[in-house]
Design a protein around this motif. Structure first.
Motif, mmCIF file in Angstrom:
data_model
loop_
_atom_site.group_PDB
_atom_site.id
_atom_site.type_symbol
_atom_site.label_atom_id
_atom_site.label_comp_id
_atom_site.label_asym_id
_atom_site.label_seq_id
_atom_site.Cartn_x
_atom_site.Cartn_y
_atom_site.Cartn_z
ATOM 1 N N THR A 48 -3.301 0.793 -7.703
ATOM 2 C CA THR A 48 -4.450 0.283 -6.962
ATOM 3 C C THR A 48 -3.967 -0.653 -5.857
ATOM 4 O OG1 THR A 48 -4.760 -1.619 -8.412
ATOM 5 C CG2 THR A 48 -5.918 0.404 -9.009
ATOM 6 N N PHE A 49 -4.639 -0.591 -4.712
ATOM 7 C CA PHE A 49 -4.315 -1.466 -3.588
ATOM 8 C C PHE A 49 -5.445 -1.382 -2.585
ATOM 9 C CE2 PHE A 49 -2.474 2.681 -3.068
ATOM 10 C CZ PHE A 49 -2.823 3.063 -1.784
ATOM 11 N N GLU A 50 -5.366 -2.169 -1.528
ATOM 12 C CA GLU A 50 -6.332 -2.103 -0.442
ATOM 13 C C GLU A 50 -5.628 -1.757 0.848
ATOM 14 O OE1 GLU A 50 -8.901 -5.414 0.192
ATOM 15 O OE2 GLU A 50 -9.833 -5.222 -1.778
ATOM 16 N N SER A 51 -6.322 -1.028 1.703
ATOM 17 C CA SER A 51 -5.847 -0.751 3.055
ATOM 18 C C SER A 51 -7.030 -0.938 3.993
ATOM 19 C CB SER A 51 -5.287 0.668 3.166
ATOM 20 O OG SER A 51 -4.834 0.905 4.489
ATOM 21 N N GLU A 52 -6.887 -1.787 4.962
ATOM 22 C CA GLU A 52 -7.962 -2.095 5.912
ATOM 23 C C GLU A 52 -9.233 -2.525 5.181
ATOM 24 O OE1 GLU A 52 -8.067 -2.148 9.382
ATOM 25 O OE2 GLU A 52 -5.904 -1.847 9.376
ATOM 26 N N GLY A 53 -9.056 -3.227 4.048
ATOM 27 C CA GLY A 53 -10.196 -3.724 3.291
ATOM 28 C C GLY A 53 -10.853 -2.706 2.380
ATOM 29 N N VAL A 54 -10.301 -1.503 2.297
ATOM 30 C CA VAL A 54 -10.863 -0.443 1.452
ATOM 31 C C VAL A 54 -10.057 -0.353 0.166
ATOM 32 C CG1 VAL A 54 -11.269 2.052 1.258
ATOM 33 C CG2 VAL A 54 -11.715 0.877 3.433
ATOM 34 N N LEU A 97 2.106 7.795 3.554
ATOM 35 C CA LEU A 97 1.059 8.580 4.206
ATOM 36 C C LEU A 97 0.142 7.679 5.027
ATOM 37 C CD1 LEU A 97 -0.556 11.336 4.418
ATOM 38 C CD2 LEU A 97 -1.892 10.470 2.484
ATOM 39 N N SER A 98 -0.183 8.123 6.227
ATOM 40 C CA SER A 98 -1.172 7.448 7.060
ATOM 41 C C SER A 98 -2.381 8.373 7.199
ATOM 42 C CB SER A 98 -0.589 7.136 8.439
ATOM 43 O OG SER A 98 -1.598 6.583 9.274
ATOM 44 N N ILE A 99 -3.549 7.845 6.850
ATOM 45 C CA ILE A 99 -4.788 8.617 6.948
ATOM 46 C C ILE A 99 -5.576 8.101 8.137
ATOM 47 C CG2 ILE A 99 -6.934 9.281 5.801
ATOM 48 C CD1 ILE A 99 -5.502 8.723 3.130
ATOM 49 N N GLY A 100 -5.886 9.006 9.047
ATOM 50 C CA GLY A 100 -6.673 8.654 10.223
ATOM 51 C C GLY A 100 -7.993 9.393 10.213
ATOM 52 N N PRO A 134 0.828 -1.207 0.000
ATOM 53 C CA PRO A 134 0.000 0.000 0.000
ATOM 54 C C PRO A 134 0.866 1.263 0.000
ATOM 55 C CG PRO A 134 -0.764 -1.546 1.663
ATOM 56 C CD PRO A 134 0.546 -2.074 1.135
ATOM 57 N N ILE A 135 0.538 2.212 -0.848
ATOM 58 C CA ILE A 135 1.267 3.476 -0.897
ATOM 59 C C ILE A 135 0.892 4.327 0.305
ATOM 60 C CG2 ILE A 135 1.595 5.605 -2.238
ATOM 61 C CD1 ILE A 135 1.096 3.825 -4.749
ATOM 62 N N VAL A 136 -0.387 4.270 0.663
ATOM 63 C CA VAL A 136 -0.871 4.936 1.871
ATOM 64 C C VAL A 136 -1.605 3.899 2.707
ATOM 65 C CG1 VAL A 136 -1.172 7.141 0.670
ATOM 66 C CG2 VAL A 136 -3.126 5.660 0.986
ATOM 67 N N THR A 137 -1.736 4.182 3.988
ATOM 68 C CA THR A 137 -2.489 3.288 4.863
ATOM 69 C C THR A 137 -3.605 4.065 5.539
ATOM 70 O OG1 THR A 137 -0.952 3.674 6.691
ATOM 71 C CG2 THR A 137 -0.546 1.733 5.319
ATOM 72 N N LEU A 138 -4.681 3.365 5.783
ATOM 73 C CA LEU A 138 -5.807 3.913 6.522
ATOM 74 C C LEU A 138 -5.817 3.300 7.912
ATOM 75 C CD1 LEU A 138 -8.626 3.425 3.851
ATOM 76 C CD2 LEU A 138 -7.374 5.511 4.323
ATOM 77 N N THR A 139 -6.097 4.112 8.916
ATOM 78 C CA THR A 139 -6.312 3.544 10.241
ATOM 79 C C THR A 139 -7.664 2.834 10.227
ATOM 80 O OG1 THR A 139 -7.431 5.492 11.121
ATOM 81 C CG2 THR A 139 -5.004 5.412 11.352
#
Length: 116
Positions: A63-69, A84-87, A10-15
């Motif tokens: 394209t990728f998934e983070s926390e199932g999104v 990048l981490s998005i919270g 993932p390029i970015v991650t979601l909390t």
């Protein structure tokens, strides 16, 4: 939706909280959507973060998934968003998405504008 570049990481991650909020937005959609994360020139520090629900995946998107999104990022934005981490934060003083960007050399009080 067309063929795209599947990112190996993932390029970015979601909390977890951010992913839950995105899923809430997706639940109201009548068509399949993905989270588009982007960099928009402008803002008080030079760039702004962009978050949109999108129905289109471009050929050169990562394209990728983070926390199932499902998440998509264009190549221009990817260079500024790697790591990048998005919270998501909710308090009496404000509610919204938060951004922790290891590439940012500065930001302003609004929380959505940054410099590199």
């Amino acid at each position: 939706m067309s063929e795209t570049t599947q990112a190996t990481e993932p390029i970015v991650t979601l909390t977890r909280e951010a992913a839950e909020k995105v899923r809430e937005f997706k639940a109201g959609e009548t068509v399949e959507t993905v989270l588009r994360v982007s960099v928009i020139p402008g803002g008080c520090s030079g760039f702004e973060y962009g978050l949109d629900m999108d129905t289109t995946i471009r050929e050169d998107d990562f394209t990728f998934e983070s926390e199932g999104v499902p998440v998509v990022i264009d190549p221009f934005s990817a260079q500024y968003l790697a790591g990048l981490s998005i919270g998501y934060h909710s308090s009496f003083q404000g509610t919204g998405f938060t951004f922790e960007n290891p590439n940012a050399t500065g930001s302003c009080g609004c929380g959505t504008s940054f410099a590199v």
